[in-house]
Design an enzyme around this catalytic site. Structure first.
Site, PDB file in Angstrom:
ATOM      1  N   GLY A 174      39.618  37.888  32.231  1.00  0.00           N
ATOM      2  CA  GLY A 174      39.533  37.163  33.492  1.00  0.00           C
ATOM      3  C   GLY A 174      40.931  36.932  34.022  1.00  0.00           C
ATOM      4  CB  CYS A 175      42.389  34.065  35.811  1.00  0.00           C
ATOM      5  SG  CYS A 175      43.986  33.491  36.410  1.00  0.00           S
ATOM      6  CG  PHE A 176      47.076  37.946  34.948  1.00  0.00           C
ATOM      7  CD1 PHE A 176      47.490  36.901  35.749  1.00  0.00           C
ATOM      8  CD2 PHE A 176      47.266  39.228  35.423  1.00  0.00           C
ATOM      9  CE1 PHE A 176      48.086  37.114  36.988  1.00  0.00           C
ATOM     10  CE2 PHE A 176      47.858  39.469  36.662  1.00  0.00           C
ATOM     11  CZ  PHE A 176      48.267  38.400  37.444  1.00  0.00           C
TER      12      PHE A 176
END
Length: 173
Positions: free
Chosen positions: A11-13
């Site tokens: 997902g969001c890094f």
């Protein structure tokens, strides 16, 4: 000092850096992009969800201090491995989960860990996290590196709003 490379899309890094960075034997964690159709993508191109890239982290680690299997054991509890359309409040193909292997041993270990998770009964839905060969990893722009350190207030607010920590507490702790 030995160095190996691992790549995970969770997902969001921004949310994937801190858990790995805090471990002994981890030399570097870089936010970036992998798996798309264009070279040197920008955050804006990836965020639109049309480039084919995943947001991911590249981890350089010393396998004598931290094993790849330990990275896998840390990766799974950071994500919802049953969500095919993103992670938490981040929706779109760029936020899907995947393990990108860089050699046959990583492929074998990642596959084994996924099978173990599937058979554990922890989740009722299928595990959809893909295991894919690594392609070119493109580091993200400087403002996305170490985001939890450089923008702590925004990071904490975004992470809390995402539902990630609540999911982790409910399913993994």
């Amino acid at each position: 000092m030995a160095t190996e490379r691992a790549i995970f899309a969770g997902g969001c890094f921004w949310c994937m850096v801190q858990p790995f960075e805090e471990q002994a034997g981890i030399q570097a964690v870089t936010s970036g992009y992998i798996g798309g159709e264009i070279s040197d993508p920008t955050y804006e191109q990836v965020k639109r969800g049309t480039s084919g890239h995943y947001e991911a982290v590249e981890i350089l680690f010393d396998p004598t201090l931290y094993k790849y299997t330990q990275l896998l054991d840390l990766f799974w509890p950071q994500i919802d491995p049953t969500d095919p359309d993103g992670q938490f409040h981040d929706r779109g193909s760029q936020y899907r989960t995947a393990i990108f292997y860089v050699n046959d041993e990583q492929k074998e270990l990642a596959t084994k860990s996924k099978i173990e998770l599937e058979s554990s009964g922890r989740f009722k839905q299928p595990i959809v996290t893909e295991i894919k060969p690594a392609t070119t990893f493109y580091p993200a722009e400087a403002e996305h590196q170490q985001f939890y350190k450089t923008n702590p207030a925004y990071y904490k607010t975004d992470r809390k709003a995402s539902g990630r920590d609540e999911f982790i507490r409910h399913h993994w702790e």
